[in-house]
Design a protein around this motif. Structure first.
Motif, PDB file in Angstrom:
ATOM      1  N   ASP A  56       0.816  -1.208   0.000  1.00  0.00           N
ATOM      2  CA  ASP A  56       0.000   0.000   0.000  1.00  0.00           C
ATOM      3  C   ASP A  56       0.853   1.264   0.000  1.00  0.00           C
ATOM      4  N   THR A  57       1.952   1.262   0.756  1.00  0.00           N
ATOM      5  CA  THR A  57       2.804   2.461   0.778  1.00  0.00           C
ATOM      6  C   THR A  57       3.486   2.654  -0.575  1.00  0.00           C
ATOM      7  N   LYS A  58       3.864   1.564  -1.232  1.00  0.00           N
ATOM      8  CA  LYS A  58       4.457   1.673  -2.572  1.00  0.00           C
ATOM      9  C   LYS A  58       3.431   2.222  -3.553  1.00  0.00           C
ATOM     10  N   PHE A  59       2.182   1.791  -3.404  1.00  0.00           N
ATOM     11  CA  PHE A  59       1.118   2.288  -4.275  1.00  0.00           C
ATOM     12  C   PHE A  59       0.960   3.799  -4.121  1.00  0.00           C
ATOM     13  N   LEU A  60       0.862   4.268  -2.886  1.00  0.00           N
ATOM     14  CA  LEU A  60       0.715   5.705  -2.636  1.00  0.00           C
ATOM     15  C   LEU A  60       1.904   6.480  -3.200  1.00  0.00           C
ATOM     16  N   LYS A  61       3.097   5.976  -2.946  1.00  0.00           N
ATOM     17  CA  LYS A  61       4.306   6.652  -3.430  1.00  0.00           C
ATOM     18  C   LYS A  61       4.355   6.700  -4.950  1.00  0.00           C
ATOM     19  N   ASN A  62       4.115   5.559  -5.594  1.00  0.00           N
ATOM     20  CA  ASN A  62       4.241   5.483  -7.046  1.00  0.00           C
ATOM     21  C   ASN A  62       3.177   6.307  -7.771  1.00  0.00           C
ATOM     22  N   VAL A  63       1.960   6.333  -7.232  1.00  0.00           N
ATOM     23  CA  VAL A  63       0.913   7.138  -7.862  1.00  0.00           C
ATOM     24  C   VAL A  63       1.223   8.623  -7.692  1.00  0.00           C
ATOM     25  N   ALA A  64       1.757   8.993  -6.538  1.00  0.00           N
ATOM     26  CA  ALA A  64       2.148  10.389  -6.324  1.00  0.00           C
ATOM     27  C   ALA A  64       3.212  10.802  -7.332  1.00  0.00           C
ATOM     28  N   ILE A  65       4.206   9.947  -7.541  1.00  0.00           N
ATOM     29  CA  ILE A  65       5.268  10.246  -8.507  1.00  0.00           C
ATOM     30  C   ILE A  65       4.702  10.301  -9.927  1.00  0.00           C
ATOM     31  N   SER A  66       3.750   9.424 -10.242  1.00  0.00           N
ATOM     32  CA  SER A  66       3.116   9.451 -11.566  1.00  0.00           C
ATOM     33  C   SER A  66       2.358  10.753 -11.777  1.00  0.00           C
ATOM     34  N   ASN A  67       1.657  11.220 -10.738  1.00  0.00           N
ATOM     35  CA  ASN A  67       0.955  12.501 -10.835  1.00  0.00           C
ATOM     36  C   ASN A  67       1.938  13.637 -11.111  1.00  0.00           C
ATOM     37  N   LEU A  68       3.003  13.688 -10.329  1.00  0.00           N
ATOM     38  CA  LEU A  68       4.003  14.746 -10.493  1.00  0.00           C
ATOM     39  C   LEU A  68       4.681  14.669 -11.858  1.00  0.00           C
ATOM     40  N   THR A  69       4.936  13.449 -12.317  1.00  0.00           N
ATOM     41  CA  THR A  69       5.572  13.261 -13.621  1.00  0.00           C
ATOM     42  C   THR A  69       4.679  13.752 -14.748  1.00  0.00           C
ATOM     43  N   ALA A  70       3.400  13.395 -14.686  1.00  0.00           N
ATOM     44  CA  ALA A  70       2.449  13.821 -15.720  1.00  0.00           C
ATOM     45  C   ALA A  70       2.344  15.341 -15.765  1.00  0.00           C
ATOM     46  N   ILE A  71       2.322  15.967 -14.603  1.00  0.00           N
ATOM     47  CA  ILE A  71       2.239  17.432 -14.533  1.00  0.00           C
ATOM     48  C   ILE A  71       3.473  18.081 -15.146  1.00  0.00           C
ATOM     49  N   GLU A  72       4.657  17.533 -14.825  1.00  0.00           N
ATOM     50  CA  GLU A  72       5.897  18.092 -15.356  1.00  0.00           C
ATOM     51  C   GLU A  72       5.982  17.923 -16.872  1.00  0.00           C
ATOM     52  N   PHE A  73       5.634  16.742 -17.363  1.00  0.00           N
ATOM     53  CA  PHE A  73       5.639  16.510 -18.807  1.00  0.00           C
ATOM     54  C   PHE A  73       4.675  17.467 -19.506  1.00  0.00           C
ATOM     55  N   ALA A  74       3.486  17.606 -18.942  1.00  0.00           N
ATOM     56  CA  ALA A  74       2.465  18.455 -19.553  1.00  0.00           C
ATOM     57  C   ALA A  74       2.892  19.919 -19.566  1.00  0.00           C
ATOM     58  N   ASN A  75       3.413  20.398 -18.451  1.00  0.00           N
ATOM     59  CA  ASN A  75       3.861  21.794 -18.392  1.00  0.00           C
ATOM     60  C   ASN A  75       4.986  22.064 -19.385  1.00  0.00           C
ATOM     61  N   LYS A  76       5.872  21.081 -19.530  1.00  0.00           N
ATOM     62  CA  LYS A  76       7.000  21.250 -20.447  1.00  0.00           C
ATOM     63  C   LYS A  76       6.534  21.298 -21.904  1.00  0.00           C
ATOM     64  N   ILE A  77       5.606  20.424 -22.295  1.00  0.00           N
ATOM     65  CA  ILE A  77       5.148  20.417 -23.688  1.00  0.00           C
ATOM     66  C   ILE A  77       4.329  21.667 -23.990  1.00  0.00           C
ATOM     67  N   ILE A  78       3.668  22.218 -22.971  1.00  0.00           N
ATOM     68  CA  ILE A  78       2.924  23.469 -23.152  1.00  0.00           C
ATOM     69  C   ILE A  78       3.896  24.610 -23.451  1.00  0.00           C
ATOM     70  N   GLN A  79       5.047  24.593 -22.793  1.00  0.00           N
ATOM     71  CA  GLN A  79       6.053  25.638 -22.997  1.00  0.00           C
ATOM     72  C   GLN A  79       6.675  25.565 -24.393  1.00  0.00           C
ATOM     73  N   LEU A  80       6.713  24.354 -24.938  1.00  0.00           N
ATOM     74  CA  LEU A  80       7.329  24.156 -26.245  1.00  0.00           C
ATOM     75  C   LEU A  80       6.277  24.281 -27.359  1.00  0.00           C
ATOM     76  N   ASP A  81       6.720  24.190 -28.582  1.00  0.00           N
ATOM     77  CA  ASP A  81       5.838  24.392 -29.735  1.00  0.00           C
ATOM     78  C   ASP A  81       5.178  23.072 -30.126  1.00  0.00           C
ATOM     79  N   ALA A  82       4.095  22.700 -29.453  1.00  0.00           N
ATOM     80  CA  ALA A  82       3.411  21.442 -29.712  1.00  0.00           C
ATOM     81  C   ALA A  82       2.137  21.676 -30.528  1.00  0.00           C
ATOM     82  N   LYS A  83       1.588  20.582 -31.030  1.00  0.00           N
ATOM     83  CA  LYS A  83       0.332  20.658 -31.780  1.00  0.00           C
ATOM     84  C   LYS A  83      -0.791  21.089 -30.845  1.00  0.00           C
TER      85      LYS A  83
END
Length: 206
Positions: A56-83
């Motif tokens: 359960d603790t691994k689940f909480l940790k890994n989902v938190a990291i996935s959330n943060l990762t998705a946010i970082e990827f999304a913010n970065k592609i928004i900054q760049l010239d994407a479709k």
């Protein structure tokens, strides 16, 4: 003469004691710095009222990291010239995952745990790779990275639906379908992008 020897001995003792104290403080400072890094990128128990098992603790940790990762990827592609359709997806990712993270943090706090506050180095480096690709390859790399992250996390949700902890099982059951919807949207965009790129280049992940 004896008084002089006593004074010198006392001075030597004072210097040695001072050095030892400084070394101990330095070691203590290093330990605290290390603990801070672990707390920022990992999960830590802040209350012993409830102790979850390691799954359960691994689940909480890994989902938190996935959330943060998705946010970082999304913010970065928004900054760049994407479709434009990728920008729309990225904005949805930022909005959705910020909300998901709040819900996850509330669940973790209820169980007496603190979630990761920053990303480990590997996902940070993966996000930075976006800057190394040309536009079309960058778009494809972004989608592939999001899809890969979603695949792993949806599997984790599936496992967590059978958790012995009722709150975690309920959270996983409620949240998993939301991730699946965005996963499907990402797969559709990736397919369209691949069809447009047929014969134009190699997979940016290879």
């Amino acid at each position: 003469m004896r008084d002089t020897h006593y004074i010198l001995a006392a001075l030597c003792f004072t210097v040695v004691a001072s050095c030892t104290s400084s070394e101990n403080k330095s070691e203590s400072g290093q330990k605290l710095a290390s603990d801070t890094i672990v707390a920022d990128t990992g999960i830590s128990q802040i209350s012993k009222s409830i102790t979850l098992d390691s799954t359960d603790t691994k689940f909480l940790k890994n989902v938190a990291i996935s959330n943060l990762t998705a946010i970082e990827f999304a913010n970065k592609i928004i900054q760049l010239d994407a479709k434009s359709d990728l920008i729309s997806l990225a904005k949805k990712l930022v909005s959705d995952h910020k909300a998901y993270q709040v819900s996850l943090e509330n669940l973790a706090k209820k169980k007496g745990y603190q979630l990761p506050q920053t990303l480990p180095q590997t996902p940070i480096q993966n996000v930075k790779k976006l800057e190394t690709y040309e536009k079309e390859d960058r778009n494809e790399y972004f989608l592939q990275s999001v899809i890969e992250e979603y695949q792993k996390t949806i599997d984790r949700f599936g496992q967590a639906t059978t958790s012995k902890d009722a709150d975690i099982a309920a959270f996983a059951t409620l949240t998993k379908p939301k991730w699946e919807v965005t996963y499907g949207q990402s797969k559709k965009l990736e397919k369209e992008l691949r069809e447009q790129k047929t014969g134009q280049g190699n997979d940016p992940r290879q």
